[in-house]
Design a protein around this motif. Sequence first.
Motif, PDB file in Angstrom:
ATOM      1  N   GLN A 194      -4.257  -0.240  -2.418  1.00 50.02           N
ATOM      2  CA  GLN A 194      -5.119   0.134  -1.304  1.00 50.02           C
ATOM      3  C   GLN A 194      -6.544  -0.375  -1.495  1.00 50.02           C
ATOM      4  O   GLN A 194      -7.199  -0.793  -0.535  1.00 50.02           O
ATOM      5  N   ARG A 195      -7.040  -0.375  -2.732  1.00 46.00           N
ATOM      6  CA  ARG A 195      -8.411  -0.844  -2.973  1.00 46.00           C
ATOM      7  C   ARG A 195      -8.549  -2.324  -2.627  1.00 46.00           C
ATOM      8  O   ARG A 195      -9.576  -2.738  -2.067  1.00 46.00           O
ATOM      9  N   TYR A 237       3.550  -2.534   3.557  1.00 44.02           N
ATOM     10  CA  TYR A 237       2.567  -3.507   3.086  1.00 44.02           C
ATOM     11  C   TYR A 237       1.697  -3.965   4.244  1.00 44.02           C
ATOM     12  O   TYR A 237       2.146  -4.084   5.384  1.00 44.02           O
ATOM     13  N   SER A 238       0.446  -4.134   3.891  1.00 47.15           N
ATOM     14  CA  SER A 238      -0.552  -4.574   4.849  1.00 47.15           C
ATOM     15  C   SER A 238      -0.574  -6.093   4.887  1.00 47.15           C
ATOM     16  O   SER A 238      -0.606  -6.743   3.837  1.00 47.15           O
ATOM     17  N   ASP A 298      -6.719  -3.913  -0.377  1.00 44.90           N
ATOM     18  CA  ASP A 298      -6.650  -3.999   1.081  1.00 44.90           C
ATOM     19  C   ASP A 298      -7.977  -3.592   1.708  1.00 44.90           C
ATOM     20  O   ASP A 298      -8.449  -4.236   2.659  1.00 44.90           O
ATOM     21  N   ASP A 299      -8.592  -2.552   1.170  1.00 47.16           N
ATOM     22  CA  ASP A 299      -9.894  -2.127   1.687  1.00 47.16           C
ATOM     23  C   ASP A 299     -10.945  -3.221   1.470  1.00 47.16           C
ATOM     24  O   ASP A 299     -11.811  -3.449   2.332  1.00 47.16           O
ATOM     25  N   VAL A 345       0.861  -1.185   0.000  1.00 45.63           N
ATOM     26  CA  VAL A 345       0.000   0.000   0.000  1.00 45.63           C
ATOM     27  C   VAL A 345       0.902   1.242   0.000  1.00 45.63           C
ATOM     28  O   VAL A 345       2.031   1.196   0.492  1.00 45.63           O
ATOM     29  N   PRO A 346       0.410   2.320  -0.626  1.00 43.51           N
ATOM     30  CA  PRO A 346      -0.958   2.540  -1.125  1.00 43.51           C
ATOM     31  C   PRO A 346      -1.224   1.980  -2.532  1.00 43.51           C
ATOM     32  O   PRO A 346      -2.317   2.161  -3.049  1.00 43.51           O
TER      33      PRO A 346
END
Length: 315
Positions: A147-148, A307-308, A150-151, A143-144
């Motif tokens: 990000q989508r 990173y998530s 991860d969301d 991320v970012p």
Amino acid sequence: MLGPQHVGQRVVVRRFAGIRDARPVFSDILGYLVEATETHLTVRARTGAVRVPTNEIARAKVVPARRRFTPTEAIEHAAAAGWRPKELATLGDWMLRATDGWTQRGNSALAIGSPDLPQDEAIAFVEEWYRERGLPPAMSVPVPLFQRLDDDLARRGWTAMPVTQVMVARLADLSPSIDGEIILATSPSEEWLTTVAGRKGPLPPAARNVLTDVPEVRFGEWYDQGGALRATARGCVADPDGRWLGLSLIGVDDRFRRQGLAKRLVRTLAAWASDLGAQDCYLQVEQRNTPAVALYERLGFAVHHTYSSRRLLTD
């Protein structure tokens, strides 16, 4: 419409799959076109050859050539090469990794590039792949940049694990130098493994393969005057271009901290990697580990991205 001139090219075919709730339903088939006639198209997909009658095709087109990795994706790809799992599968560019549960990196799907499937299907594939191996589905998501994704995982109930920072530095800025007291071994000694296990937890048999199964690797050791191992580090150069030194498992005994041992380990590994032609260095550290982050910043590292890490723990 696709024709014989497109045979051998990568294509996507949208196929009419029926009516649900008074609405048409479609499925996408991604693969390589192997046959094109007036009556049907045959596509070699991930699951095998699929023959689609022309009257069921809503849309068919050639898939553009894959884009080049972004700098973030390139670093993640290099880092993945330096931490090879016991089992590896790919879903498009995504890398699915399993290593008997040892480390998030070794037991998660790395999301880079494209999975060659719609996102819903790709996530479902990841979930099933890990369930088949008795492991909780897990993903590492830069991320970012993604990000989508991860969301989306968050909305689906995937639990967030500690965020990891990826820090980078130029080898030239690390003042590479050989330290006569730092030993660089080509394989981890039992004492090295025991010391690391004392900090990170028990190491399964698969851990040794992860640590050693790379083209170039060294295990840094520093012993006190009594002959006890007090500081460790691992360095590898594993990416195909030989550009990146990857550092991991840097640790110093509590009683010997603030004596510059981590810096000496890093510089010695940097000198070794420089001799191999490497130019840059990366490491991964949990964002919440503020003392380690501060140490690496003093050594010359800067955050490139994070990173998530997520796991599906509540099926």
